[in-house]
Design a protein around this motif. Structure first.
Motif, mmCIF file in Angstrom:
data_model
loop_
_atom_site.group_PDB
_atom_site.id
_atom_site.type_symbol
_atom_site.label_atom_id
_atom_site.label_comp_id
_atom_site.label_asym_id
_atom_site.label_seq_id
_atom_site.Cartn_x
_atom_site.Cartn_y
_atom_site.Cartn_z
ATOM 1 N N ASN A 45 0.954 -1.091 0.116
ATOM 2 C CA ASN A 45 -0.081 -0.168 0.073
ATOM 3 C C ASN A 45 0.881 1.000 0.005
ATOM 4 O O ASN A 45 0.347 2.190 -0.828
ATOM 5 N N ALA A 46 2.064 1.204 0.622
ATOM 6 C CA ALA A 46 2.885 2.294 0.714
ATOM 7 C C ALA A 46 3.542 2.440 -0.702
ATOM 8 O O ALA A 46 4.366 3.719 -0.713
ATOM 9 N N THR A 47 3.884 1.640 -1.303
ATOM 10 C CA THR A 47 4.416 1.909 -2.551
ATOM 11 C C THR A 47 3.819 2.292 -3.889
ATOM 12 O O THR A 47 2.621 2.007 -3.951
ATOM 13 N N THR A 48 4.222 3.434 -4.339
ATOM 14 C CA THR A 48 3.774 3.958 -5.506
ATOM 15 C C THR A 48 4.521 3.526 -6.670
ATOM 16 O O THR A 48 5.583 3.112 -6.560
ATOM 17 N N VAL A 49 3.756 3.764 -8.020
ATOM 18 C CA VAL A 49 4.297 3.330 -9.289
ATOM 19 C C VAL A 49 5.606 4.078 -9.317
ATOM 20 O O VAL A 49 6.647 3.736 -9.986
ATOM 21 N N ARG A 50 5.553 5.485 -9.036
ATOM 22 C CA ARG A 50 6.718 6.361 -9.309
ATOM 23 C C ARG A 50 7.884 5.945 -8.255
ATOM 24 O O ARG A 50 9.222 5.896 -8.811
ATOM 25 N N ARG A 51 7.800 5.222 -7.061
ATOM 26 C CA ARG A 51 8.763 4.541 -6.377
ATOM 27 C C ARG A 51 9.493 3.488 -6.925
ATOM 28 O O ARG A 51 10.640 3.425 -7.228
ATOM 29 N N ILE A 52 8.702 2.760 -7.628
ATOM 30 C CA ILE A 52 9.023 1.389 -8.201
ATOM 31 C C ILE A 52 9.975 1.989 -9.506
ATOM 32 O O ILE A 52 11.265 1.629 -9.911
ATOM 33 N N ALA A 53 9.454 2.970 -10.184
ATOM 34 C CA ALA A 53 10.290 3.608 -11.455
ATOM 35 C C ALA A 53 11.426 4.004 -10.929
ATOM 36 O O ALA A 53 12.750 3.707 -11.773
ATOM 37 N N ASP A 54 11.502 4.977 -9.944
ATOM 38 C CA ASP A 54 12.727 5.441 -9.492
ATOM 39 C C ASP A 54 13.704 4.347 -8.959
ATOM 40 O O ASP A 54 15.156 4.543 -9.636
ATOM 41 N N ASP A 99 0.406 -2.579 -16.542
ATOM 42 C CA ASP A 99 -0.745 -1.378 -16.394
ATOM 43 C C ASP A 99 -0.891 -0.812 -15.255
ATOM 44 O O ASP A 99 -1.617 0.223 -14.958
ATOM 45 N N SER A 100 -0.594 -1.535 -14.186
ATOM 46 C CA SER A 100 -0.694 -1.109 -12.698
ATOM 47 C C SER A 100 0.518 -1.701 -11.749
ATOM 48 O O SER A 100 0.973 -2.772 -12.151
ATOM 49 N N LYS A 101 0.443 -1.360 -10.651
ATOM 50 C CA LYS A 101 1.464 -2.012 -9.361
ATOM 51 C C LYS A 101 0.676 -3.075 -8.989
ATOM 52 O O LYS A 101 1.189 -4.269 -8.751
ATOM 53 N N GLU A 102 -0.653 -3.272 -9.094
ATOM 54 C CA GLU A 102 -1.446 -4.517 -8.821
ATOM 55 C C GLU A 102 -0.952 -5.528 -9.968
ATOM 56 O O GLU A 102 -0.803 -6.863 -9.384
ATOM 57 N N SER A 103 -0.693 -5.161 -11.116
ATOM 58 C CA SER A 103 -0.424 -6.484 -12.070
ATOM 59 C C SER A 103 0.864 -6.835 -11.815
ATOM 60 O O SER A 103 1.135 -8.010 -11.896
ATOM 61 N N MET A 104 2.035 -5.870 -11.375
ATOM 62 C CA MET A 104 3.205 -6.313 -10.852
ATOM 63 C C MET A 104 3.304 -7.496 -9.847
ATOM 64 O O MET A 104 3.995 -8.222 -9.712
ATOM 65 N N LEU A 105 2.327 -6.973 -8.644
ATOM 66 C CA LEU A 105 2.230 -7.634 -7.678
ATOM 67 C C LEU A 105 1.644 -9.188 -7.846
ATOM 68 O O LEU A 105 2.181 -10.289 -7.391
ATOM 69 N N ASP A 106 0.552 -8.991 -8.717
ATOM 70 C CA ASP A 106 0.054 -10.420 -9.260
ATOM 71 C C ASP A 106 1.074 -11.349 -9.872
ATOM 72 O O ASP A 106 1.003 -12.553 -9.636
ATOM 73 N N LEU A 147 -4.851 -9.063 1.073
ATOM 74 C CA LEU A 147 -4.828 -9.172 -0.415
ATOM 75 C C LEU A 147 -5.822 -10.248 -0.497
ATOM 76 O O LEU A 147 -6.643 -10.182 -1.853
ATOM 77 N N ALA A 148 -6.124 -11.260 0.098
ATOM 78 C CA ALA A 148 -6.784 -12.433 -0.288
ATOM 79 C C ALA A 148 -8.261 -12.030 -0.325
ATOM 80 O O ALA A 148 -8.994 -12.961 -1.308
ATOM 81 N N VAL A 149 -8.662 -10.977 0.353
ATOM 82 C CA VAL A 149 -10.078 -10.659 0.124
ATOM 83 C C VAL A 149 -10.530 -10.081 -1.144
ATOM 84 O O VAL A 149 -11.706 -9.802 -1.482
#
Length: 212
Positions: free
Chosen positions: A42-51, A65-72, A128-130
Motif C-alpha cells: 500500500n505504501a509503494t507507488t508506481v513512481r517509487r518503483i520506477a525510481d 498497466d498497474s502496480k497490482e499487475s506487478m504484484l500479481d 490481499l486475499a479478500v
C-alpha cells in the motif's frame, strides 16, 4: 592514444546489446518485489518503483498497466514454482518424516529464489486475499495447510511422530519458523538453502519424533 582508447571503449559500450523487453520486464519485476517487500504494498507507488528501476514512471506503463499487475505476477511466479516443487514431493509418496524433510528443503529453496515474494506473501496475503484478483492466495493457503496437516497426522498414526502432538500447533510452528527466514536469508551466503534446511530439520525433528 588516450583519445583513441576512450573512443574505442565508448564504441564498445554503445555496441553492447541492450536488454530485451523480456529481460527488462524481469528486472522491473525483481525491483518491484524488493520495494514491495521493504516498504509494503500500500505504501509503494508506481513512481517509487520506477525510481528504483532507473526509469520514468510513465515508461513503466509500457511494461505493466498497474502496480497490482506487478504484484500479481510476482506472487503467481512464486506460488507456481512452490507448488511445482511441493506437488512433486507429495506425489513421491514418501514416508511422513521424509515428506516433511523434502517440504522444508523445498521451502528454503523457494526462499533462496523468491525471497522478496515470500516476504510479501507473509506480510500482505491476509488482506490481499479478500480482493477478487488475489483470491488464489486463500486457495493456496488452504492447500498448503492441508498438505502439511495430512503429513503430520500420517506421521502420528504411523508412530513416526509423537502420539501427543497437537499437529495444528506443530504445523503453525513449522510454517512460521521456516518462512520467517525470508527476513534474514540472503542468496549467496555461506550456507546453501539445503544446508539451512538440514540444520533446521535436525532441531525440529528431534522435538517431534518419539524418544527412545
Amino acid at each position: 592514444m588516450k583519445n583513441n582508447s576512450a573512443a574505442s571503449s565508448s564504441s564498445a559500450a554503445s555496441s553492447a546489446p541492450a536488454p530485451s523487453a523480456v529481460e527488462r520486464r524481469a528486472e522491473i519485476l525483481a525491483t518491484a518485489a524488493q520495494v514491495f517487500a521493504d516498504q509494503g504494498y500500500n505504501a509503494t507507488t508506481v513512481r517509487r518503483i520506477a525510481d528504483a528501476a532507473g526509469m520514468l514512471a510513465g515508461s513503466l506503463y509500457y511494461h505493466f498497466d498497474s502496480k497490482e499487475s506487478m504484484l500479481d505476477e510476482i506472487l503467481t511466479a512464486f506460488l507456481d514454482e512452490l507448488w511445482t516443487g511441493y506437488d512433486t514431493v507429495l506425489a513421491a509418496e514418501l514416508g511422513p518424516r521424509e515428506t516433511i524433510e523434502a517440504l522444508v528443503t523445498e521451502s528454503f529453496r523457494q526462499i533462496d529464489r523468491h525471497g522478496p515474494a515470500v516476504a510479501i506473501y507473509q506480510k500482505e496475503s491476509r488482506h490481499l486475499a479478500v480482493q477478487p484478483r488475489f483470491g488464489y492466495l486463500s486457495d493456496s493457503q488452504t492447500k498448503f495447510e492441508n498438505a502439511w496437516l495430512r503429513t503430520l497426522e500420517r506421521g502420528v498414526a504411523e508412530h513416526v511422530f509423537r502420539a501427543d502432538l497437537d499437529v495444528r500447533l506443530v504445523y503453525r510452528f513449522v510454517r512460521d519458523t521456516v518462512w520467517v527466514a525470508a527476513s534474514w536469508y540472503r542468496p549467496g551466503g555461506i550456507h546453501s538453502p539445503e544446508e539451512i534446511a538440514r540444520q533446521y530439520l535436525s532441531m525440529v525433528l528431534e522435538g517431534i519424533t518419539p524418544r527412545t
